[in-house]
Design a protein around this motif. Structure first.
Motif, PDB file in Angstrom:
ATOM      1  N   ILE A   1       0.878  -1.170   0.000  1.00  0.00           N
ATOM      2  CA  ILE A   1       0.000   0.000   0.000  1.00  0.00           C
ATOM      3  C   ILE A   1       0.917   1.222   0.000  1.00  0.00           C
ATOM      4  O   ILE A   1       1.656   1.446   0.960  1.00  0.00           O
ATOM      5  CB  ILE A   1      -0.919   0.006   1.233  1.00  0.00           C
ATOM      6  N   THR A   2       0.888   2.000  -1.083  1.00  0.00           N
ATOM      7  CA  THR A   2       1.909   3.031  -1.276  1.00  0.00           C
ATOM      8  C   THR A   2       1.311   4.440  -1.288  1.00  0.00           C
ATOM      9  O   THR A   2       0.152   4.630  -1.618  1.00  0.00           O
ATOM     10  CB  THR A   2       2.687   2.769  -2.581  1.00  0.00           C
ATOM     11  N   PRO A   3       2.134   5.458  -0.952  1.00  0.00           N
ATOM     12  CA  PRO A   3       1.650   6.839  -0.826  1.00  0.00           C
ATOM     13  C   PRO A   3       1.751   7.605  -2.131  1.00  0.00           C
ATOM     14  O   PRO A   3       2.360   7.141  -3.104  1.00  0.00           O
ATOM     15  CB  PRO A   3       2.601   7.415   0.218  1.00  0.00           C
ATOM     16  N   PHE A   4       1.227   8.833  -2.121  1.00  0.00           N
ATOM     17  CA  PHE A   4       1.218   9.656  -3.332  1.00  0.00           C
ATOM     18  C   PHE A   4       2.570  10.257  -3.644  1.00  0.00           C
ATOM     19  O   PHE A   4       2.859  10.590  -4.788  1.00  0.00           O
ATOM     20  CB  PHE A   4       0.173  10.786  -3.204  1.00  0.00           C
ATOM     21  N   ASN A   5       3.440  10.417  -2.627  1.00  0.00           N
ATOM     22  CA  ASN A   5       4.613  11.273  -2.844  1.00  0.00           C
ATOM     23  C   ASN A   5       5.735  10.614  -3.631  1.00  0.00           C
ATOM     24  O   ASN A   5       6.570  11.298  -4.208  1.00  0.00           O
ATOM     25  CB  ASN A   5       5.133  11.813  -1.502  1.00  0.00           C
ATOM     26  N   PHE A   6       5.767   9.277  -3.693  1.00  0.00           N
ATOM     27  CA  PHE A   6       6.739   8.578  -4.527  1.00  0.00           C
ATOM     28  C   PHE A   6       6.023   7.445  -5.271  1.00  0.00           C
ATOM     29  O   PHE A   6       6.174   6.272  -4.927  1.00  0.00           O
ATOM     30  CB  PHE A   6       7.892   8.030  -3.692  1.00  0.00           C
ATOM     31  N   PRO A   7       5.251   7.781  -6.307  1.00  0.00           N
ATOM     32  CA  PRO A   7       4.433   6.765  -6.976  1.00  0.00           C
ATOM     33  C   PRO A   7       5.219   5.795  -7.844  1.00  0.00           C
ATOM     34  O   PRO A   7       4.650   4.811  -8.326  1.00  0.00           O
ATOM     35  CB  PRO A   7       3.473   7.601  -7.831  1.00  0.00           C
ATOM     36  N   ALA A   8       6.519   6.038  -8.060  1.00  0.00           N
ATOM     37  CA  ALA A   8       7.362   5.082  -8.790  1.00  0.00           C
ATOM     38  C   ALA A   8       8.299   4.363  -7.826  1.00  0.00           C
ATOM     39  O   ALA A   8       8.374   3.135  -7.806  1.00  0.00           O
ATOM     40  CB  ALA A   8       8.161   5.792  -9.881  1.00  0.00           C
ATOM     41  N   MET A   9       9.017   5.122  -7.026  1.00  0.00           N
ATOM     42  CA  MET A   9      10.065   4.553  -6.179  1.00  0.00           C
ATOM     43  C   MET A   9       9.526   3.549  -5.165  1.00  0.00           C
ATOM     44  O   MET A   9      10.007   2.410  -5.084  1.00  0.00           O
ATOM     45  CB  MET A   9      10.791   5.683  -5.450  1.00  0.00           C
ATOM     46  N   ILE A  10       8.544   3.954  -4.376  1.00  0.00           N
ATOM     47  CA  ILE A  10       8.110   3.093  -3.281  1.00  0.00           C
ATOM     48  C   ILE A  10       7.430   1.817  -3.784  1.00  0.00           C
ATOM     49  O   ILE A  10       7.705   0.732  -3.252  1.00  0.00           O
ATOM     50  CB  ILE A  10       7.250   3.880  -2.275  1.00  0.00           C
ATOM     51  N   PRO A  11       6.575   1.857  -4.816  1.00  0.00           N
ATOM     52  CA  PRO A  11       6.087   0.582  -5.348  1.00  0.00           C
ATOM     53  C   PRO A  11       7.220  -0.357  -5.775  1.00  0.00           C
ATOM     54  O   PRO A  11       7.184  -1.557  -5.473  1.00  0.00           O
ATOM     55  CB  PRO A  11       5.225   1.016  -6.543  1.00  0.00           C
ATOM     56  N   MET A  12       8.248   0.185  -6.449  1.00  0.00           N
ATOM     57  CA  MET A  12       9.357  -0.676  -6.868  1.00  0.00           C
ATOM     58  C   MET A  12      10.172  -1.173  -5.682  1.00  0.00           C
ATOM     59  O   MET A  12      10.706  -2.281  -5.703  1.00  0.00           O
ATOM     60  CB  MET A  12      10.242   0.043  -7.885  1.00  0.00           C
TER      61      MET A  12
END
Length: 499
Positions: free
Chosen positions: A147-158
């Protein structure tokens, strides 16, 4: 007319069926550009079934072949960098250079995950007993979720799915509903890289989807990044349902400025780390702590003109230092913190509340703001503001300075600026914060180390990425084996020992 987005399940785009949507806006203009479907619990559980069906085959795929998929995914993300950055800036608002950095830091974890044949190896002991060998193996958990936040929509999912999928798990990603297009595109690229259908699924949603993740009996582990209150909620509920959990929360990162620090270096780093990405980073330096009144006055003399000179502009402008905040609601929230700080007695040295960008008056822009004489009792010090606001808290001594981050409810990151090695070493050892920078303003560890804060900045015992990430997304099985040459007479009723 705003386009209607989808979910990405089993390698296919799937229309939402709940009938509930959330508007996606371009923060530069305030224009509604898309509608995100908000999944029902039933839709989430259906995606889990797809992931569960894909798990046995993916888990049985040998580590080399899983690594090849990760290598190809890395290549595809790099090849599509400009597209991903433009998509990210249009929905989040951060400037293009920062969006590329967002993608790049995610790629670095994918690079780490490409080493999974080595990282997932177990241990072996020959002759642990008479004719007995003992070995361990690291096996995937099953269906897992992020479950990931808006501020890093590429980095944190990866950060999450890169290691999890490389380990042999199948993944449900619930990205922020504010900027969902980049995570969706990453799902497409993972399929293009050769991952089987159902290995990476992207389900858009709000609290209903989150609660479905926390209670679904098939999901074995949950990784979360967001505010501390929600992180605690995720941790408590997922753990209560028997899941492994890592839940990263908020932050209030301090910069301790010693009298011997290079003040030009300090100000350069504070400007970038405090105001970059409009302050919407969990590792943003939001509190400057000059030690001694002389240090404070030298800091303010150099810092105030730099804050006033910040170039706030649209995210696609090459000369913008930072762009708009993510939403109108968040803009008003940050302004409210500045209002309250003034009422509580802080000195507003630079006021960005009335900033308007000509031609983009409906955008969610806020000028750089600087507060002085902030005290630990003030709400703007206790809370995470998550905006382009830097607070100065003056400390009389080094001991007073180290006490501020140590006693704060958050313990994500901290930095000290000094030329004295003994002071820096003492600080790094004693401060009660999870990530420490010495003359480094944003101490985010590289991919082969691990990311995680302390106190209310993190719930759970395992950090993200690095070898800690491999441990989180796998379980250890230990095998004790003997191949007897003959049948031993009699039975033993005593527990085996080393003797």
């Amino acid at each position: 007319m705003a386009k209607e987005l989808t979910h990405f399940i089993g390698g296919k785009h799937v229309r939402g069926t709940s009938g509930r949507f959330l508007d996606v806006t371009n923060p530069n203009t305030g224009e509604i550009t898309a509608r995100t479907p908000l999944a029902s619990a039933g839709e989430l559980h259906a995606a889990v079934e797809v992931a569960a069906k894909a798990f046995p085959g993916w888990a049985a795929t040998n580590p080399q072949r899983r690594a090849r998929v990760m290598f190809e995914f890395k290549r595809l993300v790099e090849a599509n960098m400009d597209e991903l950055a433009a998509m990210l800036s249009a929905e989040h608002g951060k400037v293009l250079a920062d969006s590329r950095g967002d993608v790049q830091r995610g790629i670095e974890v994918i690079e780490f995950a490409c080493g999974i044949p080595h990282l997932q190896k177990g241990e072996f002991t020959e002759g642990a007993g008479p004719g007995i060998d003992m070995y361990s193996m690291r096996q995937p958990l099953g269906v897992v979720a992020g479950i990931t936040p808006f501020n890093f929509p590429a980095m944190i999912p990866m950060w999450m799915f890169g290691v999890a999928i490389a380990c042999g798990n199948t993944f449900i990603l619930k990205p922020s509903e504010k900027d969902p297009s980049v995570p969706m595109r990453l799902g497409e690229l993972m399929m293009e890289a050769g991952a089987p259908e159902g290995v990476l699924n992207v389900v858009n949603g709000d609290k209903e989807a989150v609660d479905a993740i926390l209670t679904d009996p098939v999901i074995q582990a949950v990784s979360f990044v967001g505010s501390s209150d929600i992180a605690h909620y995720v941790y408590a509920n997922a753990a209560a349902n028997g899941k492994r959990v890592q839940a990263m929360g908020g932050a209030k990162n301090h910069a301790i400025i010693m009298p011997d620090a290079d003040m030009d270096h300090v100000v350069n780093d504070l400007i970038g780390a405090g105001y970059g990405s409009a302050g919407e980073r969990c590792m943003a330096l939001s509190v400057a702590v000059p030690v001694g009144e002389g240090t404070a006055e030298r800091l303010i003399e150099k810092l105030v003109p730099r804050v006033r000179a910040l170039k706030v502009g649209i995210s696609t402008a090459a000369d913008s230092d930072y762009g708009p905040l993510v939403s109108k609601a968040h803009l008003e929230k940050v302004k409210g913190y500045i209002d309250l700080a003034v009422k509580e007695g802080a000195d507003l040295l630079v006021d960005g509340r009335d900033f308007k960008l000509q031609g983009y008056e409906n955008g969610f822009f806020l000028g750089g703001s600087l507060l002085d004489h902030v005290t630990p009792e003030m709400k703007n010090y206790r809370d995470e503001i998550f905006g382009p606001v830097l607070s100065i808290v003056r400390a009389k001594t080094f001991e007073d300075a180290i006490e501020l981050p140590t006693k704060h409810q958050y313990g994500n990151g901290v930095a000290i600026f000094t030329r004295d090695g003994d002071t820096a070493r003492s600080f790094a050892s004693r401060v009660q914060v999870g990530m420490v920078g010495v003359n480094v303003p944003i101490p985010v560890p590289l991919a082969y180390h691990t990311f995680g804060g302390w106190k209310r900045s993190a719930f759970g015992d395992t950090n993200q990425h690095g070898t800690e990430g491999v441990k989180f997304w796998t379980k250890v099985k230990t095998v004790t084996s003997r191949w007897p040459t003959g049948v031993k007479e009699g039975s033993s009723f005593v527990i085996p020992t080393m003797s």
